[in-house]
Structure formats: structure tokens, C-alpha cells
Write an enzyme that holds these catalytic residues in place. Structure first.
Site, PDB file in Angstrom:
ATOM      1  N   LYS A 142       0.870  -1.185   0.000  1.00  7.52           N
ATOM      2  CA  LYS A 142       0.000   0.000   0.000  1.00  7.52           C
ATOM      3  C   LYS A 142       0.900   1.226   0.000  1.00  7.52           C
ATOM      4  CE  LYS A 142      -3.500   0.294  -0.057  1.00  7.52           C
ATOM      5  NZ  LYS A 142      -4.592   0.548  -0.960  1.00  7.52           N
TER       6      LYS A 142
ATOM      7  N   HIS B 225     -10.175  -7.410  -4.184  1.00  3.57           N
ATOM      8  CA  HIS B 225      -9.881  -6.310  -3.264  1.00  3.57           C
ATOM      9  C   HIS B 225     -10.341  -6.653  -1.848  1.00  3.57           C
ATOM     10  CE1 HIS B 225     -11.846  -2.764  -1.251  1.00  3.57           C
ATOM     11  NE2 HIS B 225     -10.663  -2.238  -1.468  1.00  3.57           N
TER      12      HIS B 225
HETATM   13  O1  GKR Z   1      -7.116  -0.217   4.237  1.00  2.00           O
HETATM   14  O2  GKR Z   1      -6.121   1.678   3.906  1.00  2.00           O
HETATM   15  C1  GKR Z   1      -6.653   0.663   3.498  1.00  2.00           C
HETATM   16  C2  GKR Z   1      -6.742   0.424   2.012  1.00  2.00           C
HETATM   17  O3  GKR Z   1      -6.238   1.514   1.327  1.00  2.00           O
HETATM   18  C3  GKR Z   1      -8.182   0.160   1.606  1.00  2.00           C
HETATM   19  O4  GKR Z   1      -9.004   1.155   2.170  1.00  2.00           O
HETATM   20  C4  GKR Z   1      -8.380   0.100   0.118  1.00  2.00           C
HETATM   21  O5  GKR Z   1      -9.751   0.066  -0.186  1.00  2.00           O
HETATM   22  O6  GKR Z   1      -7.281  -2.053   0.221  1.00  2.00           O
HETATM   23  C5  GKR Z   1      -7.876  -1.132  -0.530  1.00  2.00           C
HETATM   24  C6  GKR Z   1      -7.264  -0.957  -1.894  1.00  2.00           C
HETATM   25  O7  GKR Z   1      -6.743  -1.905  -2.414  1.00  2.00           O
HETATM   26  O8  GKR Z   1      -7.364   0.126  -2.461  1.00  2.00           O
HETATM   27 MG    MG Z   2      -6.446  -0.877  -4.289  1.00  3.41          MG
END
Ligand code: GKR
Ligand code: MG
Length: 424
Positions: free
Chosen positions: A195, A322
Site C-alpha cells: 500500500k 480487493h
Molecule cells: O485499508 O487503507 C486501506 C486500504 O487503502 C483500503 O481502504 C483500500 O480500499 O485495500 C484497498 C485498496 O486496495 O485500495
Molecule cells: Mg487498491
């Protein structure tokens, strides 16, 4: 099978200080646990987001559904539609958490339907004494692969509200590699997702290169949640040519994604610019993405996601999955679905290793060799622990959060923080 009762229970689960494009995770994530009880005494389970707007829709639907049949999914859809307009009128698209697609007001009806659909199917399967995957046409694999989902993060000491977690701080490539090593040692993941959209983009690209050196040959992905401009996306693409399995949501908008793909030649994946059928149509027209990250929680349930998989196959798109923060009922729904889809071409995302709470008898579900294994048990194959459910419901009642807001959480530590997109 007549439904005798439906229970919707909001819970709050501990979450670490995970950083993302919007800000930082709050110390609690919200989930709703659905129980659909049949006249035969069996109970079907579902799990979804717990944000206020969706929770209110789930609660409105609950009473009208009792008395109907657990096999009647058309009636379920009608009931959800009946209440959706009212629930949507009470929400505002302004300030919504784009990073939690299933709780967006535009997805309320399909998210509510999905949550009940899983529980209905679970009750159907339990009634028939078969695993849920058999209602989806049977399994094409016995186990489903998930990827290690790495986050830049703060140590829990940043705020006493965060529970301690085993991973500690991760603010640079070396700490990201250490996080991957400990997550992979524990769960055996074969693919890795980072991420991004948090630090300087070139530092994030370097983290991918450090992962590549530490885990040679392992598929790698980076996902800045649309937080990079076109120029930044292309600079990172240059640095990472040949190092990524796919490039996830580098930049906002379908048109932006199409430009990144045209200029870089890289396969692009999304869970942000394609979250419904009309966006999918447009994406195919302009070749904006090559891999779709499906999610039954807001694409309309398990059966609709199977249809989505077929559609992706027909249009030559790859398919992955996802996730948002979730517990084991969602993990098993994802697993039964993924086991039924031939076209699923990549390891699925899961936040599960970040969650310390669980509502299931026996606690957290095992992930072995990076995979969740299916069993022959009826339905989803898991049982709700009523004591844990009550405990996590109490946590919901006493926690201050009612709708996820990572921007506001970040502003507690950095008052001048604003939601800017793209930030870099
Ligand atoms: O949990 O911060 C998080 C992710 O950024 C999530 O909110 C996203 O929806 O996992 C997700 C993604 O793949 O974009
Ligand atoms: Mg994503």
C-alpha cells in the site's frame, strides 16, 4: 426454508495505525455481522461494512425479510430496493471514504444486498448440508491464495487508543522488508502487495525494489490509491519496469489510468476507477485497466461477482480481489467465491493479518502457505461465537467512530492535513 429471524449486529474491531492516501486508519474498524435464522434452527452468516449509512439500511431491511424464504433472492432484492432510496437520501456523497468502496452511498443497495445474500446462501447450504461453494457451481480449487498486504504504519505508541501489534513501525524500505519477512514467516504468502501513496513516491518505488531483492521471483504489486499525478505515475513506472506483477490505481480517473497504460505498457489494476458496471463498460472502451479487483461486498454478492468474472473473461481482463479491514466471515465468503471462479488469475488481497479480533468459534482462521483452505463443512464452514460477538458489539457501543474517516484521524496528529488527490 422460512426465515424466522434476522439479526444485524454492528461491531468494532481493533485496527493498527496503517497509513494510506487519505490519512491513517482509526483504532477501530466497523463491521456489521448478519445472522439469518431459519425455521429449522440453522443460522446463515454474513459480514460487511459497519458505517452508519449502510448499517441503517441493513437494519431497515431486517424486519421485512423475516417470514420470507431464504431461497428467495428476488424478494431480498426488492426489500433492499424498498428501503435504499430512504437510506441514500440521508447520506451525502460529500467527504465519503473512497478507500472503503462498499460504504459509498452509490453502492448502498448493492452492499446491503451482498451482505444478506451471503447469509441467505450460507443458510441454504447449511440446510442442504453442503459447502457454500457447491451452490456456486462447485469448486475449481481446494484452496485460495492471498497476498501479503504491506502497509507503511506507525507504532501503536503514537496513541493509547491503538492496540499493540506485532509489526511495529514501517516508514522506510528496510522496515517494509522486515514487515514482509515477519508476515510471510507467519502466513507463507507467495505474492506481495505494498500500500503506497503515503511517502515520497520514489521511496515507495525503492521499497518495491528492496522487496524484489529480498524475495526474488515473488510477484509484487504497488497501490497508491490514485494518489499520484500522471507524471509521477510514469516516473514510478519507469523505475519499476519489469518489477511488478501489476500496477494498481496509480492515478485517478479512467482516462488517467488509460494514459498511464498507453505510455508505460504496464498492466494496470483497479478497485477505484471501476466499482460498478457502467464504469466497467467505459474502462473496456478506452482500455483503462487490464485487471479488475472484484469485491463481492459491493459488486452485488457472490453470484454477481461470478457474473463479473465471466464478463472480465469475455473482455480479456484479468481478475483479482480487493479487500478492506475484515474478519473471518468475510474471509470465508471471499474464499468460497474465489474457489468457484476459474478465471481468478491472481492471489487475492486480504487485510486479515492486521486484525487481532475475531467473532468466530476457535478464533482466527488459519492461513497456511499463503492460502485459506476450504473444508467439507456445510455453508461457509464457520460458527459465530456469541460471547465474542457481544464483546465486539460492546466495543462498537463504546467507541466514538460511526463512519470510517481516515482524514479526520490523521488530523488528530497533523491538524493541517487535508484530503488532496493526487497528493504527489
Ligand atoms: O485499508 O487503507 C486501506 C486500504 O487503502 C483500503 O481502504 C483500500 O480500499 O485495500 C484497498 C485498496 O486496495 O485500495
Ligand atoms: Mg487498491
Amino acid at each position: 426454508m422460512k426465515i424466522s429471524a434476522i439479526r444485524v449486529t454492528p461491531i468494532a474491531i481493533r485496527d493498527p495505525a496503517l497509513l494510506n492516501a487519505a490519512g491513517v486508519h482509526e483504532p477501530f474498524g466497523l463491521r456489521s455481522i448478519i445472522e439469518v435464522e431459519g425455521a429449522n434452527g440453522l443460522v446463515g452468516l454474513g459480514e460487511t461494512y459497519g458505517d452508519a449509512a449502510l448499517l441503517s439500511l441493513l437494519t431497515r431491511c431486517q424486519h421485512g425479510l423475516a417470514g420470507g424464504s431464504a431461497f428467495d433472492l428476488h424478494r431480498l432484492w426488492q426489500q433492499v430496493q424498498r428501503h435504499a432510496a430512504q437510506a441514500m437520501a440521508q447520506t451525502t456523497a460529500h467527504g465519503e471514504m473512497e478507500l472503503a468502496p462498499g460504504s459509498l452511498s452509490s453502492h448502498l443497495a448493492s452492499s446491503a444486498y451482498s451482505a444478506f445474500e451471503v447469509a441467505f446462501l450460507d443458510l441454504q447450504a447449511r440446510t442442504l448440508g453442503i459447502p457454500l461453494v457447491d451452490l456456486l457451481g462447485g469448486k475449481v480449487r481446494d484452496k485460495v491464495a492471498y497476498s501479503a498486504y504491506l502497509f507503511y504504519k506507525w507504532n501503536a505508541a503514537v496513541d493509547p487508543e491503538y492496540a499493540p501489534d506485532p509489526y511495529g513501525e514501517a516508514l522506510n524500505p528496510a522496515q517494509i522488508v522486515a514487515q514482509a519477512q515477519s508476515m510471510i514467516a507467519q502466513y507463507g504468502f507467495e505474492s506481495i502487495k505494498l500500500k503506497a501513496g503515503v511517502m515520497d513516491p520514489m521511496q515507495e518505488a525503492d521499497a518495491i525494489l528492496a522487496l524484489k531483492a529480498a524475495f526474488p521471483g515473488r510477484p509484487l504489486r504497488i497501490d497508491p490509491n490514485g494518489n499520484w499525478s500522471l507524471a509521477t505515475s510514469l516516473k514510478v513506472a519507469d523505475r519499476l519496469q519489469g518489477s511488478l506483477e501489476y500496477y494498481e490505481d496509480p492515478t485517478p480517473t479512467l482516462e488517467g489510468m488509460a494514459q498511464v497504460h498507453r505510455a508505460s505498457g504496464m498492466p494496470l489494476a483497479t478497485n477505484m476507477v471501476v466499482t460498478n458496471w457502467s464504469e466497467l463498460r467505459r474502462a473496456v472502451q478506452i482500455d483503462a485497466v487490464q485487471i479488475l479487483l472484484s469485491d463481492h461486498h459491493y459488486w452485488g454478492g457472490l453470484r454477481a461477482t461470478q457474473a463479473l468474472a465471466k464478463t472480465c473473461e469475455a473482455f480479456g481482463l484479468g481478475l483479482s480481489m480487493h479487500s478492506n479491514s475484515h474478519l473471518g466471515i468475510s474471509l470465508m465468503a471471499m474464499t468460497h467465491l474465489a474457489a468457484s471462479v476459474q478465471h481468478l488469475s491472481y492471489a487475492c488481497d486480504t487485510h486479515y493479518p492486521w486484525q487481532s479480533d475475531e467473532v468466530l468459534v476457535g478464533g482466527k482462521l488459519p492461513i497456511v502457505g499463503g492460502c485459506v483452505h476450504l473444508t467439507d463443512k456445510p455453508g461457509l464452514g464457520v460458527e459465530l461465537d456469541p460471547h465474542k460477538l457481544a464483546e465486539l458489539h460492546d466495543a462498537f457501543k463504546s467507541c466514538r467512530i460511526r463512519t470510517r474517516n481516515d482524514v479526520a484521524q490523521m488530523q488528530r496528529y497533523r491538524p493541517d492535513w487535508r484530503q488532496i488527490k493526487p497528493r504527489f
